[in-house]
Design an enzyme around this catalytic site. Structure first.
Site, mmCIF file in Angstrom:
data_model
loop_
_atom_site.group_PDB
_atom_site.id
_atom_site.type_symbol
_atom_site.label_atom_id
_atom_site.label_comp_id
_atom_site.label_asym_id
_atom_site.label_seq_id
_atom_site.Cartn_x
_atom_site.Cartn_y
_atom_site.Cartn_z
ATOM 1 C CB THR A 20 -8.100 1.411 -6.663
ATOM 2 O OG1 THR A 20 -7.815 0.595 -5.516
ATOM 3 C CG2 THR A 20 -7.621 2.827 -6.416
ATOM 4 C CG ASP A 63 7.523 -9.282 -11.507
ATOM 5 O OD1 ASP A 63 7.416 -8.488 -10.541
ATOM 6 O OD2 ASP A 63 7.532 -10.515 -11.364
ATOM 7 C CE LYS A 120 1.556 -1.001 0.169
ATOM 8 N NZ LYS A 120 2.084 -0.467 -1.098
ATOM 9 C CE1 TYR A 151 -1.075 -3.413 0.808
ATOM 10 C CE2 TYR A 151 -2.004 -2.275 2.699
ATOM 11 C CZ TYR A 151 -1.654 -2.286 1.365
ATOM 12 O OH TYR A 151 -1.874 -1.164 0.589
#
Ligand code: NAD
Length: 252
Positions: free
Chosen positions: A195, A57, A164, A160
């Protein structure tokens, strides 16, 4: 740095971009260790590619230290880190029907995307700084993975995109910190790649999200991400930079 015979760690290597990069690095003769939270899948991919897999992790110090020890035992001390572990929880920050976005959506993405990347880099760099240069010049390479969303994020990606953008922000200071040890740091900001993560975020169809992409009008292939990661390792003049890999995509 020629990756042949070098010990390479790929986080998030059980799936998507990480698995795509792993295939290419193995082909080039690197000794690859996949670090992933999903050990079962990592072992399956490692079996197909003929490399190693370890439970990890990235957000947890003890877990990363244990995986680094195992990778060092299997392949020698890692010099190259391709940091693909990441999650994307979509959702608008507030909506009429749903109220405010849960704070936990930000927290869990910070834990993996930001803390996880920082954690791997700091623990990995501390190992690499103790190694001798391979070619009289370089000791190691860190390739971090941000997102085009970290530069011009679309709706539903506020949390998100923030994580980033943080990875993008780490790039230059980290490159400066590690310059004394011959370690380069480069961040890739992918657009839309085919993906499992992209399929989930884009409701099963990454190809539907590429309408506004100039050319080529398709989702990228994980191996195309792998090619850039490989080139970054091989080209010593790339450092402290963020490279968009997005076929010209700009979020509208
Ligand atoms: N696919 C895209 O279109 C796209 C675009 C921009 C950025 N990215 C970024 O690229 C990276 C890879 O994404 P992907 O599309 O290959 O996703 P993916 O879901 O296919 O693979 C991500 C892998 O990370 C692993 N992982 C998640 N949390 C982890 C943790 N805490 N510790 C260790 N492993 C963990 C997962 O188990 C999985 O194997 C992510 O950081 C993602 O944000 C992807």
């Amino acid at each position: 740095m020629d990756v042949k015979n070098q010990s390479v760690v790929i986080t998030g290597g059980a799936s998507g971009l990480g698995a795509g990069a792993a295939g290419l690095f193995v082909e080039k003769g690197a000794k690859v260790a996949l670090f992933d939270r999903n050990l079962e899948l990592a072992e399956e991919v490692a079996g197909q590619l003929n490399c190693a897999a370890f439970q990890c992790d990235v957000a947890d110090e003890a877990s990363v230290l244990a995986a680094l020890e195992q990778a060092t035992g299997a392949n020698g001390a890692p010099r190259i880190f391709i940091n693909c572990a990441g999650i994307d929880i979509t959702g608008r920050i507030a909506t009429r029907g749903g109220g405010p976005q849960p704070l936990a959506a930000l927290g869990s993405q910070i834990a993996v995307n930001l803390t996880g990347t920082f954690n791997i880099c700091r623990l990995g760099a501390d190992l690499v700084r103790q190694l001798a240069p391979v070619d009289g010049e370089e000791q190691g390479v860190m390739v971090n993975v941000a997102s085009a969303a970290g530069l011009d994020g679309p709706r539903g990606q506020t949390a998100y995109a923030a994580t980033k953008a943080a990875v993008i922000g780490m790039t230059l200071p980290m490159a400066r910190d590690l310059a004394a040890y011959g370690v380069r740091v480069v961040t890739i900001a992918p657009g839309v790649f085919n993906t499992p993560l992209a399929a989930e975020v884009l409701r099963g169809d990454p190809e539907a999200a590429v309408e506004t992409v100039p050319f080529p009008k398709r989702a990228g292939k994980p191996a195309e991400f792998g090619k850039l990661a490989l080139h970054i390792c091989e080209n010593p003049m790339l450092n402290g930079e963020v490279i968009r890999l997005d076929a010209g995509l700009r979020a509208t």
